[in-house]
Write an enzyme that holds these catalytic residues in place. Sequence first.
Site, PDB file in Angstrom:
ATOM      1  N   TYR A 196       7.585 -12.425 -14.728  1.00 29.90           N
ATOM      2  CA  TYR A 196       6.424 -11.674 -14.216  1.00 29.90           C
ATOM      3  C   TYR A 196       5.111 -12.309 -14.689  1.00 29.90           C
ATOM      4  CZ  TYR A 196       3.470  -7.530 -13.365  1.00 29.90           C
ATOM      5  OH  TYR A 196       2.493  -6.654 -12.943  1.00 29.90           O
ATOM      6  N   ALA A 233       0.826  -1.226   0.000  1.00 33.54           N
ATOM      7  CA  ALA A 233       0.000   0.000   0.000  1.00 33.54           C
ATOM      8  C   ALA A 233       0.855   1.268   0.000  1.00 33.54           C
ATOM      9  CB  ALA A 233      -0.959  -0.006   1.188  1.00 33.54           C
ATOM     10  N   SER A 234       2.174   1.111   0.045  1.00 29.73           N
ATOM     11  CA  SER A 234       3.063   2.269  -0.139  1.00 29.73           C
ATOM     12  C   SER A 234       3.258   2.569  -1.620  1.00 29.73           C
ATOM     13  CB  SER A 234       4.423   1.979   0.514  1.00 29.73           C
ATOM     14  OG  SER A 234       4.932   0.740   0.050  1.00 29.73           O
ATOM     15  N   LYS A 253       2.129 -13.937 -12.475  1.00 25.81           N
ATOM     16  CA  LYS A 253       0.765 -13.399 -12.510  1.00 25.81           C
ATOM     17  C   LYS A 253      -0.234 -14.446 -13.015  1.00 25.81           C
ATOM     18  CE  LYS A 253       1.725  -9.379 -10.830  1.00 25.81           C
ATOM     19  NZ  LYS A 253       1.135  -8.904  -9.562  1.00 25.81           N
ATOM     20  N   ALA A 288       4.617 -15.354 -15.636  1.00 25.84           N
ATOM     21  CA  ALA A 288       4.436 -16.652 -14.973  1.00 25.84           C
ATOM     22  C   ALA A 288       3.905 -16.453 -13.558  1.00 25.84           C
ATOM     23  CB  ALA A 288       5.762 -17.414 -14.939  1.00 25.84           C
ATOM     24  N   SER A 334      -2.331  -9.471 -13.514  1.00 26.79           N
ATOM     25  CA  SER A 334      -1.962  -8.536 -14.587  1.00 26.79           C
ATOM     26  C   SER A 334      -2.412  -9.103 -15.928  1.00 26.79           C
ATOM     27  CB  SER A 334      -0.439  -8.366 -14.611  1.00 26.79           C
ATOM     28  OG  SER A 334      -0.028  -7.752 -15.818  1.00 26.79           O
TER      29      SER A 334
HETATM   30  P1  NAP Z   1       4.602   0.041  -7.154  1.00 29.74           P
HETATM   31  O1  NAP Z   1       4.103   1.439  -7.138  1.00 29.74           O
HETATM   32  O2  NAP Z   1       6.007  -0.246  -7.545  1.00 29.74           O
HETATM   33  O3  NAP Z   1       4.293  -0.624  -5.727  1.00 29.74           O
HETATM   34  C1  NAP Z   1       4.741  -1.918  -5.412  1.00 29.74           C
HETATM   35  C2  NAP Z   1       4.408  -2.208  -3.964  1.00 29.74           C
HETATM   36  O4  NAP Z   1       4.812  -3.551  -3.647  1.00 29.74           O
HETATM   37  C3  NAP Z   1       5.159  -1.292  -2.990  1.00 29.74           C
HETATM   38  O5  NAP Z   1       4.275  -0.943  -1.955  1.00 29.74           O
HETATM   39  C4  NAP Z   1       6.275  -2.173  -2.459  1.00 29.74           C
HETATM   40  O6  NAP Z   1       6.660  -1.840  -1.133  1.00 29.74           O
HETATM   41  C5  NAP Z   1       5.586  -3.528  -2.457  1.00 29.74           C
HETATM   42  N1  NAP Z   1       6.549  -4.640  -2.470  1.00 29.74           N
HETATM   43  C6  NAP Z   1       7.465  -4.931  -3.430  1.00 29.74           C
HETATM   44  N2  NAP Z   1       8.158  -6.026  -3.077  1.00 29.74           N
HETATM   45  C7  NAP Z   1       7.685  -6.434  -1.875  1.00 29.74           C
HETATM   46  C8  NAP Z   1       7.995  -7.501  -0.994  1.00 29.74           C
HETATM   47  N3  NAP Z   1       8.944  -8.414  -1.266  1.00 29.74           N
HETATM   48  N4  NAP Z   1       7.298  -7.606   0.166  1.00 29.74           N
HETATM   49  C9  NAP Z   1       6.353  -6.720   0.454  1.00 29.74           C
HETATM   50  N5  NAP Z   1       6.001  -5.684  -0.331  1.00 29.74           N
HETATM   51  C10 NAP Z   1       6.661  -5.549  -1.487  1.00 29.74           C
HETATM   52  O7  NAP Z   1       3.712  -0.866  -8.145  1.00 29.74           O
HETATM   53  P2  NAP Z   1       2.195  -0.773  -8.619  1.00 29.74           P
HETATM   54  O8  NAP Z   1       2.197  -0.388 -10.037  1.00 29.74           O
HETATM   55  O9  NAP Z   1       1.370  -0.038  -7.641  1.00 29.74           O
HETATM   56  O10 NAP Z   1       1.820  -2.330  -8.588  1.00 29.74           O
HETATM   57  C11 NAP Z   1       1.006  -2.937  -7.600  1.00 29.74           C
HETATM   58  C12 NAP Z   1       0.588  -4.308  -8.107  1.00 29.74           C
HETATM   59  O11 NAP Z   1      -0.132  -4.172  -9.330  1.00 29.74           O
HETATM   60  C13 NAP Z   1       1.752  -5.252  -8.405  1.00 29.74           C
HETATM   61  O12 NAP Z   1       1.452  -6.554  -7.993  1.00 29.74           O
HETATM   62  C14 NAP Z   1       1.857  -5.187  -9.911  1.00 29.74           C
HETATM   63  O13 NAP Z   1       2.441  -6.346 -10.441  1.00 29.74           O
HETATM   64  C15 NAP Z   1       0.414  -5.043 -10.291  1.00 29.74           C
HETATM   65  N6  NAP Z   1       0.215  -4.473 -11.633  1.00 29.74           N
HETATM   66  C16 NAP Z   1       0.693  -3.238 -11.947  1.00 29.74           C
HETATM   67  C17 NAP Z   1       0.497  -2.740 -13.216  1.00 29.74           C
HETATM   68  C18 NAP Z   1       1.003  -1.384 -13.634  1.00 29.74           C
HETATM   69  O14 NAP Z   1       0.887  -1.057 -14.841  1.00 29.74           O
HETATM   70  N7  NAP Z   1       1.496  -0.552 -12.748  1.00 29.74           N
HETATM   71  C19 NAP Z   1      -0.170  -3.507 -14.172  1.00 29.74           C
HETATM   72  C20 NAP Z   1      -0.648  -4.760 -13.820  1.00 29.74           C
HETATM   73  C21 NAP Z   1      -0.453  -5.231 -12.546  1.00 29.74           C
HETATM   74  P3  NAP Z   1       7.843  -0.761  -0.784  1.00 29.74           P
HETATM   75  O15 NAP Z   1       7.876   0.224  -1.917  1.00 29.74           O
HETATM   76  O16 NAP Z   1       7.413  -0.200   0.523  1.00 29.74           O
HETATM   77  O17 NAP Z   1       9.104  -1.564  -0.696  1.00 29.74           O
END
Ligand code: NAP
Length: 246
Positions: free
Chosen positions: A154, A12-13, A158, A156, A141
């Site tokens: 990634y 959630a960060s 998802k 795999a 995703s």
């Molecule tokens: P983001 O802004 O990079 O945020 C990723 C979050 O995951 C951060 O809060 C980070 O925590 C946390 N995180 C990463 N590794 C971790 C670990 N080992 N343990 C606990 N927390 C961890 O990414 P986002 O775009 O919001 O993505 C959120 C989700 O949506 C992901 O699962 C991503 O694959 C999925 N998604 C994103 C997109 C896109 O286009 N952005 C598309 C499809 C799916 P810290 O920063 O505090 O370390």
Amino acid sequence: MLKGKVALVTGASGGIGRAVALAYAKNGAAVAIHYRGNQEKAEEVRQEIEALGGTAELFCCDVADFTAAKELIDGVVKHFGRIDILVNNAGITKDGLLMGMSEADFDMVIDTNLKGSFNCMRFASRQMLRQKSGRIINVSSVSGVAGNAGQANYAASKAGMIGLTKSAAKELAGRSITVNAIAPGYVKTAMTDKLSEQVKNQVLSQIPMGRYAEPEDIAGAAVFLASDMASYITGQVLVVDGGMVI
Ligand code: NAP
């Protein structure tokens, strides 16, 4: 819509997690804000929720760590007394072509995205079974639905989350616990910011709606799946992508 509910949002960060946490708080849920490294961003989300008159608490762990995930769920239950909604949103990318991908990059993505989701579901479902109700929402995703060159690890992870979602939905349906996945397309967050302009433009040309998703587009789907309106929906993948993979 979610008054009296307790929601844990992992990651959630980050961009999508923050939007989901805020949307849940706006709809009346108390929110467990989970993060791994970015305490400052997590604290900002807490302050935003409190400014709305909502309730939130911070929790930190690496979701890939089985024991740490247990402690996370135990901590949320200890603090809030229950857990009604789990959103497995924490995730990473380590993109590269298959033939050059390191074992470490493959393992890290699978461990965080897929095993991390399993770890949290493994322990949260026990609590939800006791409560005889719950909502689990896994952020997958379109890469997991359709595949994507340069994202073998990634995609795999998802796609694995989709199998995990469907299996858990079958196991838990009898206790009124629903398990669904959201498959976002391209969302404007830190994760996608790092892509080159060329890749961004190429992706944009594949989106019939002609725009990237905002994190709030994904949060809307997460609110719906957590609400009473979705109480008879389980084992499904809700694609939120502006038409990218029709
Ligand atoms: P983001 O802004 O990079 O945020 C990723 C979050 O995951 C951060 O809060 C980070 O925590 C946390 N995180 C990463 N590794 C971790 C670990 N080992 N343990 C606990 N927390 C961890 O990414 P986002 O775009 O919001 O993505 C959120 C989700 O949506 C992901 O699962 C991503 O694959 C999925 N998604 C994103 C997109 C896109 O286009 N952005 C598309 C499809 C799916 P810290 O920063 O505090 O370390």
